[in-house]
Enzyme design. Structure first.
Site, mmCIF file in Angstrom:
data_model
loop_
_atom_site.group_PDB
_atom_site.id
_atom_site.type_symbol
_atom_site.label_atom_id
_atom_site.label_comp_id
_atom_site.label_asym_id
_atom_site.label_seq_id
_atom_site.Cartn_x
_atom_site.Cartn_y
_atom_site.Cartn_z
ATOM 1 C CB SER A 22 -1.000 -0.100 1.400
ATOM 2 O OG SER A 22 -1.585 1.230 1.212
ATOM 3 C CE1 TYR A 70 -3.517 -2.309 5.601
ATOM 4 C CE2 TYR A 70 -2.858 -0.141 4.828
ATOM 5 C CZ TYR A 70 -3.493 -1.451 4.466
ATOM 6 O OH TYR A 70 -3.775 -1.845 3.363
#
Length: 253
Positions: free
Chosen positions: A137, A147
């Site tokens: 990401s 994350y």
């Protein structure tokens, strides 16, 4: 025909990888926790493209389930040519507000599972060639909770492995999309539009997968789909970390 293993294949980018690879004539091994969506997708792809599609229902945070996928990848009688590490989920709260067991599951799905699957794939692919795509990401270039930390690890490891195993004919690519129209945010419990991101900030799954497959074929270690997110990544290298962290609080990618 080449064979691809795709985790998290029942929806979102995983499903799109399955569709595009089947369209190119690849046989598939689809992995996800939900059996019904996998079976429906498998039947559709068999009918439309005439490819072989195997379905494995597994939760990759469960050790026995993860080992079943490792064993399939390592099977010398049925070697694979492409591994797509796509399975994952996000957590809706800040680190200190999330349940720690949820955070541990989050770490295992984003780091331990792809690491174990890559280890099996690399041992199988060395000398004969193959490709690994790790869905990371743009968040991996920005400091934001666990994350981002997980995606930073995936990007860093992919860069190293792509160089290390190039002589063995294996490429390892970290695919780093920005906000993409999938069910990812809904599964976090966020309503559409909650992220506060304008329409121009959103990507379409077919474009992300198409560019990721193209960059993997070119042997790139990191693939950032779309010019606008390439600019975002470039800015993260020159802007102060606290500034990019504040900007990242607007949403999750």
């Amino acid at each position: 025909m080449p064979t691809a293993v795709i985790t998290g294949a029942s929806a979102g980018l995983g499903e799109e990888f399955a569709r595009q690879l089947a369209g190119r004539g690849a046989d598939l091994v689809l992995v996800a926790r939900s059996a019904a969506p996998l079976e429906r997708l498998a039947a559709e792809l068999r009918d439309e493209h005439g490819v072989a599609v195997d379905v494995i229902t597994a939760d990759l945070v469960v050790a026995d389930d993860l080992q079943r996928i490792v064993d399939r990848i390592a099977d010398p009688e049925h070697p694979i040519d492409l591994l797509v590490n796509n399975a994952g989920f996000g957590l809706p709260l800040h680190f200190a507000d999330n349940d720690i067991d949820d955070e541990v599951r989050h770490l295992r799905i984003h780091v331990e599972a792809p690491m174990r699957l890559m280890h099996a794939a690399l041992r199988s692919m060395r000398g004969r060639g193959g490709r690994i795509i790790n869905v990371a990401s743009v968040a991996g270039f920005i400091s934001r909770s666990t994350y981002s930390a997980c995606k930073q690890w995936l990007i860093s490891f992919s860069r190293w492995a792509n160089a290390e195993y190039a002589a063995d004919g294996v490429t390892v690519t970290a695919l780093c999309p920005g906000f993409t129209h999938t069910t990812f945010h809904e599964r976090m419990g966020l309503a559409p539009g909650h992220e506060g991101i304008p329409a121009i900030g959103w990507l379409n799954a077919p474009d992300v997968v198409r560019e990721g497959l193209r960059d993997a074929a070119r042997g790139k270690a990191v693939s950032v789909p779309s010019l606008r997110y390439k600019v975002v990544v470039a800015l993260t290298k020159v802007l102060p970390a606290p500034l990019t962290a504040r900007a990242a609080r607007r949403g999750r990618v």
